[in-house]
Design an enzyme around this catalytic site. Structure first.
Site, PDB file in Angstrom:
ATOM      1  N   SER A 186      -4.943 -54.764  90.395  1.00 38.41           N
ATOM      2  CA  SER A 186      -3.559 -55.074  90.007  1.00 38.41           C
ATOM      3  C   SER A 186      -3.215 -56.445  90.546  1.00 38.41           C
ATOM      4  CB  SER A 186      -2.598 -54.047  90.590  1.00 38.41           C
ATOM      5  OG  SER A 186      -2.729 -54.017  92.002  1.00 38.41           O
ATOM      6  N   ASP A 187      -2.285 -57.131  89.893  1.00 32.90           N
ATOM      7  CA  ASP A 187      -1.787 -58.366  90.500  1.00 32.90           C
ATOM      8  C   ASP A 187      -0.948 -57.980  91.715  1.00 32.90           C
ATOM      9  OD1 ASP A 187      -1.268 -60.969  91.081  1.00 32.90           O
ATOM     10  OD2 ASP A 187      -0.483 -61.493  89.117  1.00 32.90           O
ATOM     11  N   TRP A 188      -0.644 -58.981  92.509  1.00 29.68           N
ATOM     12  CA  TRP A 188      -0.016 -58.778  93.815  1.00 29.68           C
ATOM     13  C   TRP A 188       1.273 -57.949  93.703  1.00 29.68           C
ATOM     14  CZ3 TRP A 188      -1.671 -61.396  98.470  1.00 29.68           C
ATOM     15  CH2 TRP A 188      -0.875 -61.093  99.583  1.00 29.68           C
ATOM     16  N   ALA A 242       1.924 -55.479  91.886  1.00 30.14           N
ATOM     17  CA  ALA A 242       2.298 -55.065  90.524  1.00 30.14           C
ATOM     18  C   ALA A 242       2.504 -53.562  90.407  1.00 30.14           C
ATOM     19  CB  ALA A 242       1.243 -55.528  89.524  1.00 30.14           C
TER      20      ALA A 242
END
Ligand code: BGC
Length: 726
Positions: free
Chosen positions: A282-284, A286
């Site tokens: 996942s992005d930071w 997210a």
């Protein structure tokens, strides 16, 4: 072979087979990865599994985000985000492999986006060089340096659709063409991952982030399914086909289902259709942001939704670690889903050889300043990425220029040339524009400077000195634009206008009457409508990296011939956004429906870029007037360098399908090729048209359609028509 030697070898291999037979299967590199994964998984406790799904930042990993404290880190975490500190990395790894029950190595990742210590141009500029090999070399070089500092993995390439210059992250994209984006995605993945010093690549941000509404970062996106398939998904698919080991799920809400909880994109498309075997991070934050986005009710819900959609590794927010055990106990998440995610992460670790070589030994590149070879590559890439937008003949600067004025806030700025993802890049190591010119100006040419005004804010008190200097000079190099922090993540702008008083500075300096060469330092196209008519020449310098100033000097002085071509449409004004080459046609053409106040066309079209030489195109030659699916059709064009200097020409091949069951773009890039052509020489360029690949288009579910009918082909100013037969 000598019997003695053979006996020794046989004896040795018998011993090593006996030794490896004693090792648990997951420790045996001679066994297939799937078997090793299954064996290791069967030995893991639930807690160990959940820890594998957690990534946290350590040290100075990402300037945008908070980093977890070192004393909070568990040795069993699956991944750490850290860069620039090999000792810290190896110490964390030692805990993982020597102080845990199973000794599972962690995977260490960080953002190596356009260079590591040696900084290359930002990706938007890289794409303007139209050279996939050069890009691949730069990625490979960055990977080698990153590897020497202990990285196993980069969060790159970013392959989002770069179409809204207000969005700060357009700087990180390869521009607006999904075709070019696909070529560059594959080249970057190969460059990062290849060779003994390769690191795992990560295609991001999956998917649709480039459509952030209003250019506001982290916004929701509304992307019609057909458009998703046409504009956003292709570079990801190309990157998966090129072997990318990981994918990062994006922040954006995609048509009501956030990208980090989107089962359709993460599982049905990525894994089931494309066969992606790696893992998704996942992005930071997210996963946690699913709550803010109105999709998850609480943290446990967010963890459940993300995991079940197909996000394997949870970056930074810790929700998997906190909630998965409870979710399994409550029957909300099947253990099999956790096992699947863990298996994907372990598979990448096995494939990267982390179990055999968990540590990175220091090398000559560890913590090293840029090497001469890296600096040469950075300079070459910077020069190739810059785009000569306008030239009334003042460039290259000739012998009549004895007194050169260097005006503007970006003339001496080193940090601004680095761009927003400079990783370990240091401003002090950057060749500023002033330094580049000082080093390369011919003897006897004087260079004097005046900043005029700051990048942002400030007053007009520097204007008089700048104007006086312009008057006393034969020509002016005017350096305007943005600081590094004005583009990139969380750095959107509502307007593309030059910040602060810079536009005004440009106008007063131009009024001094001397030829002005405008250098635009920026992470995006900026609004030049007001100043463009007054400028004798304009060079888009972008954020060119460590050797930017030297590359600028070479181009201005004619030591190199500009060859960059825009990877993105350059609007006249911010109000024109969205504007891009592959728009669908309007219902009425010409003045009807056009803006009343400005020309409807962009200031500079996608693909625009001037040279110090001229190229003439012969007619497009088609092997046949018709092509059927299953056949290929050769199109060729001869380009002649009609000027006096050698130059690089990029032939961009576009198609238009004038009547289709789903309306097609006005122009759609399908192929490109760059080549050097000596003055006076000619060269043939070829496009081998494969209807299934080049003439088909996706429907709303991504199924590709080829329809019979006419196709218009464009190369430079030339057009040709052919038919697709049934
Ligand atoms: C960015 C990603 C980046 C990640 C880790 C996020 O804020 O959106 O592009 O890879 O941080 O640094």
């Amino acid at each position: 072979m000598q019997p003695m030697l053979l006996a020794l070898i046989l004896g040795f291999s018998a011993i090593s087979t006996a030794m490896s037979a004693e090792l648990p299967p997951y420790r045996r590199p001679d066994l297939p990865v799937d078997q090793r994964v299954a064996d290791l998984l069967s030995r893991m406790t639930l807690e160990e599994k959940i820890d594998q799904l957690h990534q946290c930042g350590v040290g100075d990993a990402n300037p945008n985000n908070l980093i977890q404290r070192a004393d909070e880190l568990r040795a069993t975490y699956g991944s750490f985000m850290t860069a620039g500190d090999l000792a810290l990395r190896n110490a964390l790894q030692r805990r993982a492999v020597e102080q845990t029950r199973l000794g599972i190595p962690a995977i260490f990742g960080a953002d190596v986006i356009h260079g590591y210590r040696t900084i290359f141009p930002i990706p938007l500029a890289q794409a303007c060089a139209w050279d996939a090999d050069l890009l691949r070399h730069a990625c490979r070089s960055a990977a080698e340096s990153a590897r020497a500092d202990g990285l196993d993995w980069t969060f790159a390439p970013m392959v989002d659709h770069g179409v809204d210059p207000r969005w700060g992250r357009i700087a990180e994209t390869f521009g607006e063409s999904p075709y070019a984006g696909s070529v560059f995605a594959a080249a970057a993945v190969t460059g990062y991952q290849e060779g003994p010093q390769g690191i795992a690549a990560c295609l991001k941000h999956y998917v649709g982030y480039g459509a952030s509404e209003g250019g506001r970062d982290y916004s929701s996106t509304e992307i019609a399914p057909q458009r998703l398939w046409e504009m956003h998904l292709p570079p990801f698919e190309a990157g998966v086909r090129a072997g990318a080991l990981t994918v990062m799920s994006a922040f954006n809400d995609l048509n009501g289902v956030p990208a980090s909880a989107n089962h359709y994109t993460l599982t049905e498309v990525l894994r089931q259709r494309w066969g992606f075997q790696g893992f998704v991070v996942s992005d930071w934050g997210a996963v946690q942001q699913l709550i803010q986005q109105g999709y998850a009710a609480d943290e446990a819900d967010a963890a459940q939704l993300a995991l079940l959609a197909g996000v394997d590794l949870d970056m930074a927010d810790g929700l998997y670690r906190q909630h998965l055990a409870g979710l399994i106990a409550a029957g909300r998440v099947p253990l099999a889903a956790v096992d699947e995610a863990v298996s994907r992460i372990l598979r990448v670790k096995f494939e990267r050889g982390l179990f055999e070589q968990p540590f990175v030994a220091p090398s000559a590149l560890t913590g090293a300043a840029p090497t001469p070879a890296q600096l040469d590559l950075a300079e070459e890439f910077a020069a190739r990425a810059m785009v000569l937008l306008k030239n009334t003949g003042v460039l290259p600067l000739g012998p009549e220029v004895r007194r050169l004025a260097l005006i503007g806030p970006l003339a001496t700025d080193q940090a601004a040339l680095l761009g927003s993802w400079a990783q370990q890049g240091r401003a002090a190591e950057v060749a500023s524009i002033e330094a580049g010119l000082r080093e390369r100006l011919p003897a006897g040419v004087s260079l004097r400077g005046a900043p005029g005004c700051p990048i942002e804010g400030g007053g007009r008190e520097g204007f008089d000195a700048a104007v006086a200097l312009a008057r006393e000079s034969d020509a002016v190099v005017l350096c305007l634009g943005e600081s590094a922090g004005m583009s990139g993540e969380n750095a959107s702008r509502s307007t593309l206008r030059l910040p602060g008083l810079q536009e005004e500075l440009a106008l007063v300096v131009a009024a001094a009457g001397k030829p002005v060469v405008l250098l635009v330092v920026s992470g995006r196209p900026v609004e030049l409508a007001a100043v463009e008519p007054k400028m004798a020449a304009i060079l888009a310098v972008w954020q060119p990296g460590t050797r930017g100033g030297a590359a600028v000097a070479d181009l201005l002085l004619g030591r190199r011939n500009p060859s960059g071509r825009l990877s993105v449409t350059w609007p006249r004004t911010s109000g024109q956004i969205p504007i891009y080459h592959n728009m669908r046609p309007r219902a009425r053409t010409g003045k009807e429906g056009a803006y009343q106040d400005i020309d409807t066309s962009p200031l500079y079209e996608f693909g625009h870029g001037l040279s110090y030489t001229t190229f003439a195109y012969g007619p497009i030659r088609l092997a046949r007037p018709t092509v059927k699916p299953g056949e290929t059709l050769t199109a060729e064009v001869t380009v002649t360098n009609t000027g006096k200097r050698d130059g690089i020409e990029t032939v961009l091949w576009f198609i238009r399908d004038p009547a289709a069951s789903i309306t097609r773009p006005l122009k759609d890039l399908k192929h490109f090729e760059s080549a050097s052509i000596a003055a006076g020489a000619s060269r043939g360029f070829r496009f081998e048209i494969d209807p299934a690949r080049d003439l088909s288009f996706p429907d709303a579910d991504g199924h590709r359609i080829i329809e019979p009918g006419e196709i218009i082909l464009f190369a430079g100013p030339e057009t040709a028509r052919f038919n697709v037969g049934p």
